[in-house]
Design a protein around this motif. Structure first.
Motif, PDB file in Angstrom:
ATOM      1  N   THR A  75      -0.980   1.530  -3.439  1.00  0.00           N
ATOM      2  CA  THR A  75      -1.984   0.915  -4.327  1.00  0.00           C
ATOM      3  C   THR A  75      -2.575   1.708  -5.569  1.00  0.00           C
ATOM      4  O   THR A  75      -2.721   0.691  -6.553  1.00  0.00           O
ATOM      5  N   SER A  76      -2.612   2.795  -5.252  1.00  0.00           N
ATOM      6  CA  SER A  76      -2.933   3.517  -6.812  1.00  0.00           C
ATOM      7  C   SER A  76      -1.828   3.446  -7.871  1.00  0.00           C
ATOM      8  O   SER A  76      -1.952   3.245  -9.111  1.00  0.00           O
ATOM      9  N   GLY A  77      -0.399   3.509  -7.205  1.00  0.00           N
ATOM     10  CA  GLY A  77       0.628   3.523  -8.166  1.00  0.00           C
ATOM     11  C   GLY A  77       0.374   2.094  -8.897  1.00  0.00           C
ATOM     12  O   GLY A  77       0.807   1.858 -10.108  1.00  0.00           O
ATOM     13  N   LEU A  78       0.195   0.948  -7.895  1.00  0.00           N
ATOM     14  CA  LEU A  78       0.225  -0.369  -8.458  1.00  0.00           C
ATOM     15  C   LEU A  78      -0.947  -0.659  -9.535  1.00  0.00           C
ATOM     16  O   LEU A  78      -0.877  -1.155 -10.633  1.00  0.00           O
ATOM     17  N   HIS A  79      -1.939   0.173  -9.142  1.00  0.00           N
ATOM     18  CA  HIS A  79      -3.243   0.107 -10.248  1.00  0.00           C
ATOM     19  C   HIS A  79      -2.749   0.685 -11.477  1.00  0.00           C
ATOM     20  O   HIS A  79      -2.834   0.239 -12.521  1.00  0.00           O
ATOM     21  N   PHE A  80      -2.086   1.885 -11.384  1.00  0.00           N
ATOM     22  CA  PHE A  80      -1.845   2.527 -12.722  1.00  0.00           C
ATOM     23  C   PHE A  80      -0.646   1.772 -13.591  1.00  0.00           C
ATOM     24  O   PHE A  80      -0.711   1.534 -14.572  1.00  0.00           O
ATOM     25  N   MET A 119       1.092   7.253 -13.000  1.00  0.00           N
ATOM     26  CA  MET A 119       2.036   6.477 -11.939  1.00  0.00           C
ATOM     27  C   MET A 119       3.134   7.342 -11.381  1.00  0.00           C
ATOM     28  O   MET A 119       3.550   7.203 -10.349  1.00  0.00           O
ATOM     29  N   VAL A 120       3.784   8.131 -12.285  1.00  0.00           N
ATOM     30  CA  VAL A 120       4.917   9.077 -11.754  1.00  0.00           C
ATOM     31  C   VAL A 120       4.306  10.023 -10.709  1.00  0.00           C
ATOM     32  O   VAL A 120       4.890  10.370  -9.794  1.00  0.00           O
ATOM     33  N   THR A 121       3.017  10.601 -10.892  1.00  0.00           N
ATOM     34  CA  THR A 121       2.414  11.454 -10.121  1.00  0.00           C
ATOM     35  C   THR A 121       2.303  10.866  -8.637  1.00  0.00           C
ATOM     36  O   THR A 121       2.542  11.137  -7.799  1.00  0.00           O
ATOM     37  N   SER A 122       1.884   9.423  -8.945  1.00  0.00           N
ATOM     38  CA  SER A 122       1.481   8.617  -7.674  1.00  0.00           C
ATOM     39  C   SER A 122       2.803   8.392  -6.729  1.00  0.00           C
ATOM     40  O   SER A 122       2.890   8.419  -5.571  1.00  0.00           O
ATOM     41  N   THR A 161       6.946  12.034  -1.321  1.00  0.00           N
ATOM     42  CA  THR A 161       6.681  13.339  -0.779  1.00  0.00           C
ATOM     43  C   THR A 161       6.053  13.011   0.925  1.00  0.00           C
ATOM     44  O   THR A 161       6.583  13.336   1.662  1.00  0.00           O
ATOM     45  N   LEU A 162       5.049  12.406   0.772  1.00  0.00           N
ATOM     46  CA  LEU A 162       4.284  11.818   1.956  1.00  0.00           C
ATOM     47  C   LEU A 162       5.153  10.845   2.727  1.00  0.00           C
ATOM     48  O   LEU A 162       5.149  11.166   4.145  1.00  0.00           O
TER      49      LEU A 162
END
Length: 71
Positions: free
Chosen positions: A23-28, A39-42, A48-49
């Motif tokens: 969801t944070s990636g979608l937000h970014f 977004m790349v970090t997310s 990884t997770l």
């Protein structure tokens, strides 16, 4: 609590963290106008997770900590 309950709790918590990262990636993707690396970090965190979650499920199944439900 026994080890199986703790292991299952860790797997569920890890799954929730993966969904939060999604969801944070979608937000970014939708709101970040300056094209930062958030977004790349997310995505990196989520991948990884997810790999860790997949390995934990396989290891838990092999060790007998997680068992499938049969009807």
């Amino acid at each position: 609590m026994d080890i199986q309950a703790i292991y299952k709790s860790i797997v569920i918590i890890l799954l929730i963290v993966v969904i939060l990262s999604l969801t944070s990636g979608l937000h970014f993707l939708m709101k970040d106008v300056d094209q930062s690396k958030k977004m790349v970090t997310s995505l990196t965190i989520r991948v990884t997770l997810s790999i860790i979650l997949f390995l934990m499920i396989i290891i838990g199944f092999k060790l007998g900590l997680i068992q499938p439900n049969h009807m």
